[in-house]
Write an enzyme that holds these catalytic residues in place. Structure first.
Site, PDB file in Angstrom:
ATOM      1  N   CYS A   2      -4.775 -13.731  56.103  1.00  0.00           N
ATOM      2  CA  CYS A   2      -3.599 -13.593  56.955  1.00  0.00           C
ATOM      3  C   CYS A   2      -3.446 -12.117  57.298  1.00  0.00           C
ATOM      4  CB  CYS A   2      -2.351 -14.032  56.200  1.00  0.00           C
ATOM      5  SG  CYS A   2      -2.463 -15.711  55.592  1.00  0.00           S
ATOM      6  N   ARG A  27      -6.702 -12.125  62.210  1.00  0.00           N
ATOM      7  CA  ARG A  27      -6.765 -12.462  60.791  1.00  0.00           C
ATOM      8  C   ARG A  27      -6.154 -13.835  60.483  1.00  0.00           C
ATOM      9  NH1 ARG A  27      -7.712  -8.084  57.593  1.00  0.00           N
ATOM     10  NH2 ARG A  27      -6.772  -9.160  55.848  1.00  0.00           N
ATOM     11  N   TRP A  73      -3.110 -17.705  58.360  1.00  0.00           N
ATOM     12  CA  TRP A  73      -4.301 -18.555  58.387  1.00  0.00           C
ATOM     13  C   TRP A  73      -4.182 -19.411  57.132  1.00  0.00           C
ATOM     14  CZ3 TRP A  73      -9.168 -18.491  55.525  1.00  0.00           C
ATOM     15  CH2 TRP A  73     -10.186 -19.234  56.155  1.00  0.00           C
ATOM     16  N   ASN A  99      -0.710 -11.841  51.865  1.00  0.00           N
ATOM     17  CA  ASN A  99      -2.077 -12.202  52.249  1.00  0.00           C
ATOM     18  C   ASN A  99      -2.869 -12.342  50.959  1.00  0.00           C
ATOM     19  OD1 ASN A  99      -4.670 -12.341  53.415  1.00  0.00           O
ATOM     20  ND2 ASN A  99      -4.863 -10.115  53.387  1.00  0.00           N
ATOM     21  N   GLY A 100      -3.617 -13.441  50.825  1.00  0.00           N
ATOM     22  CA  GLY A 100      -4.417 -13.618  49.600  1.00  0.00           C
ATOM     23  C   GLY A 100      -4.033 -14.896  48.892  1.00  0.00           C
ATOM     24  N   GLU A 468     -29.482 -14.400  63.303  1.00  0.00           N
ATOM     25  CA  GLU A 468     -28.209 -13.864  63.792  1.00  0.00           C
ATOM     26  C   GLU A 468     -27.796 -14.548  65.104  1.00  0.00           C
ATOM     27  OE1 GLU A 468     -25.849 -12.275  62.635  1.00  0.00           O
ATOM     28  OE2 GLU A 468     -24.793 -11.329  64.293  1.00  0.00           O
ATOM     29  N   LYS A 472     -24.309 -16.547  65.774  1.00  0.00           N
ATOM     30  CA  LYS A 472     -23.374 -16.204  66.863  1.00  0.00           C
ATOM     31  C   LYS A 472     -23.038 -17.445  67.677  1.00  0.00           C
ATOM     32  CE  LYS A 472     -22.185 -13.243  65.774  1.00  0.00           C
ATOM     33  NZ  LYS A 472     -22.411 -12.299  64.753  1.00  0.00           N
ATOM     34  N   GLU A 475     -20.940 -20.190  65.563  1.00  0.00           N
ATOM     35  CA  GLU A 475     -19.583 -19.873  65.100  1.00  0.00           C
ATOM     36  C   GLU A 475     -18.575 -19.756  66.245  1.00  0.00           C
ATOM     37  OE1 GLU A 475     -19.264 -16.174  62.911  1.00  0.00           O
ATOM     38  OE2 GLU A 475     -20.666 -15.202  64.250  1.00  0.00           O
ATOM     39  N   HIS A 491     -43.249 -27.486  60.088  1.00  0.00           N
ATOM     40  CA  HIS A 491     -43.262 -28.053  58.730  1.00  0.00           C
ATOM     41  C   HIS A 491     -42.116 -29.043  58.520  1.00  0.00           C
ATOM     42  CE1 HIS A 491     -46.609 -25.644  57.383  1.00  0.00           C
ATOM     43  NE2 HIS A 491     -46.042 -24.593  57.950  1.00  0.00           N
ATOM     44  N   LYS A 584     -11.763 -12.761  59.792  1.00  0.00           N
ATOM     45  CA  LYS A 584     -12.541 -11.532  60.014  1.00  0.00           C
ATOM     46  C   LYS A 584     -13.061 -10.940  58.712  1.00  0.00           C
ATOM     47  CE  LYS A 584     -14.220  -8.144  62.451  1.00  0.00           C
ATOM     48  NZ  LYS A 584     -15.471  -8.496  63.156  1.00  0.00           N
TER      49      LYS A 584
HETATM   50  C1  F6R Z   1     -20.249 -13.266  61.812  1.00  0.00           C
HETATM   51  C2  F6R Z   1     -19.350 -12.539  60.933  1.00  0.00           C
HETATM   52  C3  F6R Z   1     -19.423 -12.791  59.472  1.00  0.00           C
HETATM   53  C4  F6R Z   1     -19.411 -11.459  58.715  1.00  0.00           C
HETATM   54  C5  F6R Z   1     -19.327 -11.717  57.189  1.00  0.00           C
HETATM   55  C6  F6R Z   1     -19.388 -10.426  56.412  1.00  0.00           C
HETATM   56  O1  F6R Z   1     -20.025 -12.950  63.146  1.00  0.00           O
HETATM   57  O2  F6R Z   1     -18.564 -11.748  61.375  1.00  0.00           O
HETATM   58  O3  F6R Z   1     -20.543 -13.539  59.141  1.00  0.00           O
HETATM   59  O4  F6R Z   1     -20.571 -10.754  59.033  1.00  0.00           O
HETATM   60  O5  F6R Z   1     -18.146 -12.397  56.887  1.00  0.00           O
HETATM   61  O6  F6R Z   1     -18.321  -9.588  56.721  1.00  0.00           O
HETATM   62  P1  F6R Z   1     -18.372  -8.055  56.354  1.00  0.00           P
HETATM   63  O7  F6R Z   1     -19.469  -7.445  57.139  1.00  0.00           O
HETATM   64  O8  F6R Z   1     -17.014  -7.527  56.736  1.00  0.00           O
HETATM   65  O9  F6R Z   1     -18.640  -7.976  54.888  1.00  0.00           O
END
Ligand code: F6R
Length: 589
Positions: A2, A27, A73, A99-100, A468, A472, A475, A491, A584
């Site tokens: 949050c 968030r 959230w 938050n948490g 990657e 992208k 998600e 395989h 995030k």
């Molecule tokens: C994907 C994404 C997540 C972060 C992951 C790690 O687009 O943003 O997979 O890469 O949660 O986050 P950090 O880099 O903040 O440790």
């Protein structure tokens, strides 16, 4: 996850909180609310996104120069008005945003119920104001009651607390981020800097167990674990408020994708002496681990190929959440690189703690100065990418790659050459993000927008990019995308290829022959081949030209995939900045 915010100063708190909440919406965005203090405390909260609640609840009518706000959230309890924050004590005097996660909330709830308290929400948060009320009823003042209550909580959290009748905010953290902004006769406290960046660049990063008492006359800090008053210093950050605004862009995601020509350059502007000292540590080390999660893990994974190629150095790459299984290999001579955009990811923090316990050295690569991971590390390098607001990593991923590539060159004694090669990317990235390039990728997105599945293949460095790219796409567009090393598809998974199944193929000069033959295998089963490659090839149904950049291929080749993911989300009607179920920074394990 949050977003929380507090304000104490000389302006109308509700306006400041509202601006801050808009910046923190990445968030959490299922409900929001705020409480302000004038002669009494007023609370407005409900389910919905902030822009909609702003109109419906008319936050700006709320009076007072002290206040707290929250964007949620959901973790504990459904998305309802009752579960939205701020939460308050039974006597409606104490107000909390949180938050948490409070791990022992059930036990505390039972304890409070046995003492006559009633609960109105399903959240873990509601125990906090009630515990404070409980302590105050037993003679403690507000400050002391907050300390006593917070000491009883298990879990990871950040809170801002307000009491009716006292011009004071209490801010405390353990495990979840919280930072204080210091203005002229005013204070801000928030989960993240962009929430108040427009008002001040002076920040105080709170440490775990810190407890701050904020009044108009200043801040006092205590550390609840050490049970004593502590000093915390002010840092001046060089982020620009403009970076945290969308400006003319519809979404942060595309804004941040377009910033990459510049952010890659900022990532390689490092203090040469610090880089040299890190290289020395690497040379001394017996065993090097790169750990990260999600995109940061993919950057580590790509870096393992880059170090192998440029520096002839083997590094172990590990998902931070899996790291505990290997921690018995850690010794005083091990070096652990913790790679994390936010610097707050719980799994990475845990890996850092495990390394420190074994006496290993930890070097972190993050985008947030003062974040927990930078603080627990022996040394750190910053990405200097500016705030990344979109939930998806884009610019910080390429910054991580650029910085790790520079380190590999430095290790090989070719620092200047590395810097020059990476500098040259400016032009390439600029072209890849140009309007023409985006329009071309939009056409591809139009073609793919109704697909359910998509495959992505690459070999060597391009395998990391495939991982990657798939992340992208899935998600943000919710299309199922899966990545494979080119040689692996046959395989098993090739069984899924049908007429028209899209398959993205990342090609480099080095891997061309073999990956094209893998693409032909897919095409022969009816696959629709999208080539991301320096050269066109008959097997491609759609070609995205990306110039050959050698070990820097991962940096440039991911860019069309980021744009494609963005376009797919928009065409499918989703908000690319706030994908469902994602946060995030993931501060829970
Ligand atoms: C994907 C994404 C997540 C972060 C992951 C790690 O687009 O943003 O997979 O890469 O949660 O986050 P950090 O880099 O903040 O440790």
């Amino acid at each position: 996850m949050c977003g929380i915010i507090g304000y104490m100063g000389h302006r109308k708190a509700s306006s400041i909180l509202l601006k801050g909440l808009k910046h923190l919406e990445y968030r959490g965005y299922d409900s929001a609310g705020m409480a302000t203090l004038s002669s009494k405390v007023e609370v407005r909260k409900d389910v919905g996104k902030i822009a909609e609640l702003e109109k419906r609840l008319r936050f700006e009518e709320m009076e007072g120069e002290v206040g707290i706000g929250h964007t949620r959230w959901a973790t504990h309890g459904r998305v309802t008005k009752e579960n939205a924050h701020p939460h308050f004590s039974q006597n409606k005097k104490i107000y909390v945003v949180h938050n948490g996660i409070i791990e022992n909330y059930q036990e505390l709830r039972k304890f409070l119920k046995n003492n006559g308290f009633r609960f109105y929400s399903e959240t873990d948060t509601e125990v906090i104001p009630n515990l404070i009320q409980y302590e105050m009823e037993r003679g403690k003042n507000f400050e002391e009651a907050c300390k006593a209550a917070l000491k009883r909580l298990d879990g990871s959290f950040a809170v801002v607390i307000m009491h009716e009748g006292e011009e004071k905010l209490i801010a405390a953290r353990r495990g979840s981020p919280l930072v204080i902004g210091v203005g002229d006769g005013e204070y801000f406290v928030a989960s993240d800097i962009p929430a108040f960046l427009e008002f001040t660049k002076k920040v105080i990063f709170m440490y775990d167990w810190d407890f701050a008492v904020i009044t108009k006359n200043g801040i006092k800090f205590y550390n609840l674990k050490e049970d004593r008053e502590v000093e915390r210093s002010i840092d001046v950050i060089d982020w620009d408020a403009e970076q945290a605004r969308k400006g003319e862009f519809k979404h942060f995601m595309i804004k941040e994708i377009l910033e990459q020509a510049e952010t890659i350059q900022r990532a390689i502007m490092q203090d040469e002496d610090i880089v040299a000292a890190i290289v020395e540590e690497m040379k001394k080390a017996k065993g090097i681990f790169f750990v990260g999660c999600g995109s940061s893990y993919h950057a580590c994974f790509a870096a393992s190929y880059i170090f192998s190629k440029i520096a002839n150095l083997h590094v172990n790459v590990m998902l931070a959440s899996e790291f505990p299984n290997f921690k018995h290999f850690l010794t005083k001579e091990t070096l652990v690189f913790a790679v994390s955009q936010s610097g707050e990811t719980a799994d990475v923090l845990e890996a850092v703690r495990a390394a420190k316990e074994k006496g290993s050295k930890v070097i972190s690569i993050t985008n947030v100065k003062g974040s927990s991971i930078t603080r627990y590390s022996d040394s750190f390098l910053l990405l200097n990418a500016g705030p990344e607001i979109c939930v998806l990593s884009t610019k910080t991923y390429t910054s991580q790659l650029a910085l790790l590539t520079l380190l590999a060159y430095a290790y090989a004694g070719r620092y200047e050459e590395g810097r020059k090669r990476l500098k040259y990317l400016w032009n390439v990235v600029y072209n890849l993000t140009s309007r023409t390039s985006r329009e071309m990728i939009k056409k591809l997105a139009e073609k793919l927008k109704n697909e359910e599945h998509l495959f992505v293949i690459g070999r060597g460095l391009q395998y990391a990019t495939a991982l990657e790219a798939a992340l992208k796409i899935k998600e943000v567009s919710y299309i199922h995308a899966e990545a494979f090393a080119g040689g692996e598809l046959k395989h098993g998974t090739i069984a899924l290829i049908e007429d028209g199944t899209p398959c993205m193929v990342f090609v480099s000069e080095e891997t061309e022959k073999e990956i094209i033959s893998n693409a032909v295998e897919v095409k022969s089963r009816g696959g629709y081949i999208i080539g991301i490659s320096p050269k066109n090839n008959d097997v491609f149904d759609f070609w995205i030209k990306v110039p050959e950049c050698g070990v820097a291929n991962p940096i440039v080749q991911i860019i069309p995939a980021q744009i494609l993911a963005y376009q797919l989300a928009v065409l499918r009607g989703y908000d690319p900045d706030k994908p469902r179920n994602l946060a995030k920074s993931v501060t829970v394990k």
